[in-house]
Design an enzyme around this catalytic site. Structure first.
Site, short mmCIF file in Angstrom:
data_model
loop_
_atom_site.label_atom_id
_atom_site.label_comp_id
_atom_site.label_asym_id
_atom_site.label_seq_id
_atom_site.Cartn_x
_atom_site.Cartn_y
_atom_site.Cartn_z
N GLU A 170 0.85 -1.21 0.00
CA GLU A 170 0.00 0.00 0.00
C GLU A 170 0.88 1.25 0.00
OE1 GLU A 170 -3.21 -0.26 -0.48
OE2 GLU A 170 -3.11 -2.43 -0.25
N TRP B 134 1.76 1.92 -3.39
CA TRP B 134 0.70 2.58 -4.19
C TRP B 134 0.84 4.10 -4.07
CZ3 TRP B 134 -2.47 1.54 -8.00
CH2 TRP B 134 -2.97 0.25 -8.18
N TRP C 160 -19.70 12.83 -20.07
CA TRP C 160 -20.25 12.71 -18.71
C TRP C 160 -21.58 13.47 -18.64
CZ3 TRP C 160 -17.64 9.14 -16.19
CH2 TRP C 160 -16.27 8.98 -16.40
N ASN D 84 -10.96 3.03 2.69
CA ASN D 84 -10.55 2.85 1.29
C ASN D 84 -11.56 2.04 0.48
OD1 ASN D 84 -8.61 2.93 -0.96
ND2 ASN D 84 -8.52 0.72 -0.59
N TRP E 255 -15.41 12.28 -13.07
CA TRP E 255 -14.63 11.97 -11.88
C TRP E 255 -14.03 13.22 -11.24
CZ3 TRP E 255 -9.58 13.49 -12.53
CH2 TRP E 255 -9.11 13.62 -13.84
N TRP F 28 -9.47 8.33 -8.00
CA TRP F 28 -10.66 8.67 -8.80
C TRP F 28 -10.54 8.16 -10.23
CZ3 TRP F 28 -15.51 9.88 -7.75
CH2 TRP F 28 -15.80 10.21 -6.43
#
Ligand SMILES: Cc1cc2nc3c(=O)[nH]c(=O)nc-3n(C[C@H](O)[C@H](O)[C@H](O)COP(=O)(O)OP(=O)(O)OC[C@H]3O[C@@H](n4cnc5c(N)ncnc54)[C@H](O)[C@@H]3O)c2cc1C
Length: 459
Positions: free
Chosen positions: A264, A267, A295, A330, A348, A371
């Site tokens: 993590e 990440w 969108w 998360n 987004w 996102w």
């Protein structure tokens, strides 16, 4: 050993701690005296993405930092305005011979660093501090940046990591320098109920880190996806504001037996390097195939989303957790982000801004990455056709509804089965609660069509 400088400035930025602060340690080693400064930016007044809870956390961090600096025979100077102008004034007032600071990871902070290097006529020493590996250190064999997480992490994990440094013994700053008072929320005409928020500052962060290391991280792999459990480290705001050192966290976490936890942390650095090498992600989709997607225009459903009144219990619980605490688990961030992009078909960027406004850990790179991952448009993103179903996600990750009931009190007495599927009669499942604002199965099809059509039109 003779010092290179008599007096230097350490400019605190996203490194609001004394322990293992790379630039601060370097400043102390290089100079007899270190003047510490934090420059409040006008962003808070002008930028919609700086939310109340983040500002409150910042105030607490600065208060704690100031106390800690006092103990080292220094004083934290507070200024407000453009960093270049304020640092220039401070240099003139203190006759400082150099400026030390830790590098930022986003383009806004980097732009200021370039300005300082160009305009200050004394040496500028900038240090890489907020990640274990800078963006230029982890590259593919051909020297180009990674775009996919797994090969990045395979390269990142075995690389040797720097050990944490200590804490300076003294800053020995004898000058009395003008300073603004420590900021409070009133300074920005803000008001917040902080009772459900974590406390900011190095002391509070170190207590959290100790707790995480002694319990949460060793059981991380089993509980990290259970939003009702205290299964994650809850250190993201401390990494964001630098109230703990990533080197110290990493070194201690290694012995906790959770390979997943270290992944993590990778990440976080994966997204840092994406933003560094591809700063355009702030404006457009990482994957060019999805630029220009049509969108939908936000309407009252978006308003319901922002209040946690969608009639989807897991989504509402997530939003309400965010609004109350400045944090969202998360797993729920992913469900909520997919709901906005795949069920409401909204851009987004709207979700990204909304999160930045409310998250105390709001981190431009990770938030953008999260996102775009959820929207299916990002680096190593979930493919567009992998659409999480909020009902089955509830069944899987909050089977007893404990998380939902914590944040949506209207549902306290509702049986768990009713939280895992839309009401068959379309009626509210509890008094005062909303009926679902949409039909997930239908909207899923709309998304698939929208993406497929867009791809066909572009090819
Ligand atoms: C839509 C969306 C938006 C997000 N926005 C942010 C954000 O603004 N700031 C932020 O720090 N994280 C963000 N994340 C990532 C993740 O949700 C949080 O880092 C995590 O929930 C923080 O809780 P924790 O400290 O208990 O994490 P843990 O699970 O204990 O993880 C340890 C640390 O690893 C890092 N980390 C974990 N997961 C990720 C990830 N997927 N991406 C990047 N870093 C990660 C964080 O620094 C975190 O503190 C976002 C994820 C999504 C899906």
């Amino acid at each position: 050993m003779a010092k290179r400088y008599t007096r230097v400035i350490h400019w605190f930025r996203r490194d609001l701690r004394l322990t293992d602060n790379t630039a601060l340690l370097a400043a102390c080693e290089a100079a007899e005296e270190v003047v510490s400064v934090y420059v409040l930016s006008h962003w808070a007044k002008e930028h919609p993405w700086t939310g109340t809870k983040r500002q409150l956390f910042l105030c607490q961090c600065l208060e704690s930092l100031s106390k800690n600096i006092d103990h080292l025979q220094g004083a934290l100077v507070i200024r407000e305005g453009e960093a270049l102008a304020e640092l220039t004034k401070l240099i003139n007032e203190t006759n400082a011979e150099a400026v030390f600071f830790n590098q930022d990871v986003d383009p806004f902070g980097k732009k200021i660093e370039t300005q300082l290097a160009e305009h200050l006529d004394i040496p500028v020493h900038s240090h890489q501090d907020s990640s274990l590996h800078g963006p230029g250190e982890v590259l593919k064999g051909d020297g180009t940046p990674y775009r996919v997480y797994t090969p990045y992490s395979k390269r990142w994990l075995p690389l040797p990591k720097t050990s944490p440094g200590g804490k300076p013994k003294t800053l020995r700053s004898s000058l009395t320098v003008n300073s603004l008072p420590l900021p409070t929320l009133e300074h920005w005409q803000l008001d917040s109920d902080s009772s459900d928020c974590l406390e900011g500052g190095e002391k509070a962060a170190r207590a959290r880190m100790r707790e995480a290391l002694s319990s949460r991280i060793s059981t991380y792999d089993s509980f990290r996806d259970v939003p009702s459990a205290s299964g994650t480290s809850r250190l993201s705001q401390d990494l964001r504001w630098g109230t703990i050192s990533i080197r110290e966290l990493y070194q201690n976490a290694r012995s906790c037996g959770s390979p997943q936890y270290l992944k993590e942390l990778a990440w976080r650095e994966f997204y840092f390097q994406i933003l560094h090498h591809f700063p355009e992600v702030l404006h457009c989709e990482f994957n060019p195939d999805w630029r220009g997607l049509p969108w939908f225009t936000p309407d009252e459903k978006f308003e319901a989303f922002k209040k946690g009144e969608t009639g989807f219990p897991i989504v509402d619980a997530g939003i309400r957790e965010l609004l109350t605490t400045g944090f969202m688990h998360n797993r729920v961030r992913m469900i909520v982000a997919m709901f906005l992009t795949k069920d409401l078909h909204l851009d987004w960027r709207l979700g990204e801004q909304f999160f930045m406004q409310h998250l105390v850990d709001g981190e431009i790179a990770s938030n953008n990455g999260g996102w775009q991952w959820s929207a299916g448009t990002g680096a190593d993103a979930a493919p567009y056709f992998r659409i999480q179903n909020p009902w089955s996600q509830t069944k899987r990750f909050d089977p007893k509804g404990d998380y939902i009931r914590t944040w949506v009190p209207e549902l306290i007495d509702v049986p768990e089965k009713s939280l895992q599927a839309p009401p068959e009669d379309g009626l509210p499942i509890a008094r005062g609660y909303h009926s679902p604002i949409l039909d997930h199965a239908k909207e899923r099809q709309v998304t698939l069509t929208l993406f497929k059509k867009h791809r066909a039109e572009r090819s």
